[in-house]
Write a protein that holds these residues in place. Structure first.
Motif, PDB file in Angstrom:
ATOM      1  N   VAL A 114       0.869  -1.187   0.000  1.00 35.17           N
ATOM      2  CA  VAL A 114       0.000   0.000   0.000  1.00 35.17           C
ATOM      3  C   VAL A 114       0.895   1.223   0.000  1.00 35.17           C
ATOM      4  CG1 VAL A 114      -1.842   1.249   1.182  1.00 35.17           C
ATOM      5  CG2 VAL A 114      -1.764  -1.253   1.328  1.00 35.17           C
ATOM      6  N   ARG A 115       0.708   2.078  -1.016  1.00 36.11           N
ATOM      7  CA  ARG A 115       1.478   3.316  -1.113  1.00 36.11           C
ATOM      8  C   ARG A 115       0.518   4.483  -1.262  1.00 36.11           C
ATOM      9  NH1 ARG A 115       4.816   0.457  -5.137  1.00 36.11           N
ATOM     10  NH2 ARG A 115       4.139   1.956  -6.722  1.00 36.11           N
ATOM     11  N   VAL A 118      -3.051   3.630  -1.980  1.00 35.91           N
ATOM     12  CA  VAL A 118      -3.306   2.808  -3.171  1.00 35.91           C
ATOM     13  C   VAL A 118      -2.693   1.432  -2.972  1.00 35.91           C
ATOM     14  CG1 VAL A 118      -2.954   2.562  -5.659  1.00 35.91           C
ATOM     15  CG2 VAL A 118      -3.344   4.834  -4.673  1.00 35.91           C
ATOM     16  N   VAL A 119      -3.486   0.379  -3.237  1.00 34.41           N
ATOM     17  CA  VAL A 119      -3.001  -0.996  -3.113  1.00 34.41           C
ATOM     18  C   VAL A 119      -2.333  -1.420  -4.415  1.00 34.41           C
ATOM     19  CG1 VAL A 119      -3.684  -3.413  -2.789  1.00 34.41           C
ATOM     20  CG2 VAL A 119      -4.778  -1.620  -1.434  1.00 34.41           C
ATOM     21  N   TYR A 120      -1.161  -2.026  -4.283  1.00 29.94           N
ATOM     22  CA  TYR A 120      -0.444  -2.570  -5.435  1.00 29.94           C
ATOM     23  C   TYR A 120      -0.314  -4.083  -5.257  1.00 29.94           C
ATOM     24  CZ  TYR A 120       0.893   2.195  -6.695  1.00 29.94           C
ATOM     25  OH  TYR A 120       0.873   3.526  -7.063  1.00 29.94           O
ATOM     26  N   GLN A 124       1.512  -3.703  -9.542  1.00 25.69           N
ATOM     27  CA  GLN A 124       0.493  -3.027 -10.332  1.00 25.69           C
ATOM     28  C   GLN A 124      -0.619  -2.480  -9.435  1.00 25.69           C
ATOM     29  OE1 GLN A 124       0.848  -2.563 -13.699  1.00 25.69           O
ATOM     30  NE2 GLN A 124       2.857  -3.507 -13.308  1.00 25.69           N
ATOM     31  N   PRO A 125      -1.059  -1.218  -9.678  1.00 24.56           N
ATOM     32  CA  PRO A 125      -2.134  -0.659  -8.854  1.00 24.56           C
ATOM     33  C   PRO A 125      -3.427  -1.438  -9.047  1.00 24.56           C
ATOM     34  CG  PRO A 125      -1.672   0.767 -10.725  1.00 24.56           C
ATOM     35  CD  PRO A 125      -0.600  -0.277 -10.718  1.00 24.56           C
ATOM     36  N   ASP A 127      -7.450  -1.724  -9.088  1.00 27.18           N
ATOM     37  CA  ASP A 127      -8.672  -0.936  -9.290  1.00 27.18           C
ATOM     38  C   ASP A 127      -9.684  -1.344  -8.229  1.00 27.18           C
ATOM     39  OD1 ASP A 127     -10.644   0.704 -10.345  1.00 27.18           O
ATOM     40  OD2 ASP A 127     -11.318  -0.814 -11.780  1.00 27.18           O
ATOM     41  N   GLU A 128     -10.062  -0.397  -7.369  1.00 24.02           N
ATOM     42  CA  GLU A 128     -10.956  -0.701  -6.257  1.00 24.02           C
ATOM     43  C   GLU A 128     -12.100   0.322  -6.188  1.00 24.02           C
ATOM     44  OE1 GLU A 128      -8.891  -2.761  -2.714  1.00 24.02           O
ATOM     45  OE2 GLU A 128      -7.733  -0.950  -3.095  1.00 24.02           O
ATOM     46  N   ASN A 144       0.432   3.335   4.224  1.00 23.68           N
ATOM     47  CA  ASN A 144       1.698   2.923   3.607  1.00 23.68           C
ATOM     48  C   ASN A 144       2.147   1.641   4.296  1.00 23.68           C
ATOM     49  OD1 ASN A 144       2.666   5.217   1.677  1.00 23.68           O
ATOM     50  ND2 ASN A 144       1.969   6.293   3.514  1.00 23.68           N
TER      51      ASN A 144
END
Length: 206
Positions: A114-115, A118-120, A124-125, A127-128, A144
């Motif tokens: 998580v950055r 945003v979850v990776y 890759q990010p 889509d949520e 983070n």
């Protein structure tokens, strides 16, 4: 007691016994009712939503109170695996007397990070569209986190209300054997006796 009264009593007693047996079988093997007690899954699930949870979405197993050799119950047949996006009920790792409900985010073997909220997944990010953010600030762990590799046989779960959820970011992934089932449908919803949410009744969950 007359013959007809005795027959009527037996018929009534048999109907009650059959109904109780059916209720036990349904509760043990097929579906379980679950009430949403907190806002960790907002906006997807509201406090006061009542759900039906499929207990055979992933496994068919004997209930733990029948199969005494394990607290998880004996698996009779595997019917599937949890998928990303599934809303699942599971035994809370820090207190297995409690059921928790979260969404599956990370699958076994995946690298999750998580950055800045945003979850990776594997770099890759993700889509949520279901996620709700209520705070603009960023904090360690909550916003983070990682990267971590999800162990085999375990699932990383998070609440949709990311700033209001106590989930795998704090206490780690959930073992597959601790997952009770998959949430299917909202069968009742109310905020109070005077606030029945008829528009939510019958909502399928995904």
């Amino acid at each position: 007691m007359t013959q007809s009264s005795l027959k009527s009593f037996r018929d009534t007693l048999e109907a009650i016994v059959v109904a109780l047996l059916l209720a036990f079988v349904i509760r043990a093997f097929i579906v379980q009712a679950f009430k949403i007690p907190s806002g960790s899954m907002l906006e997807t699930l509201q406090i006061g939503d009542h759900l039906l949870v499929s207990k055979f979405a992933y496994d068919v197993r004997l209930p733990s109170d029948i199969w005494l050799d394990t607290t998880d119950g004996k698996v009779l047949m595997k019917t599937g695996d949890p998928q990303r996006g599934d809303i699942v009920v599971f035994l809370f790792p820090e207190d297995e007397s409690k059921d928790f409900i979260k969404r599956v985010i990370g699958l076994p073997g995946e690298t999750l990070e998580v950055r800045d909220k945003v979850v990776y997944i594997n770099g890759q990010p993700l889509d949520e569209p279901y996620v709700m953010h209520t705070k603009a600030d960023t904090l360690p762990v909550r916003d983070n986190f990682g990267p971590v590799v999800v162990p085999e046989g375990e699932y990383f779960v998070m609440g949709d209300n990311r700033e209001g959820s106590y989930d795998s970011r704090w206490w780690g992934p959930v073992k597959r054997s601790k997952i009770v089932g998959k949430a299917l449908v909202i069968y009742w919803s109310w905020g109070s006796l005077t606030d029945i949410r008829f528009n939510r009744i019958g909502t399928l969950l995904n």
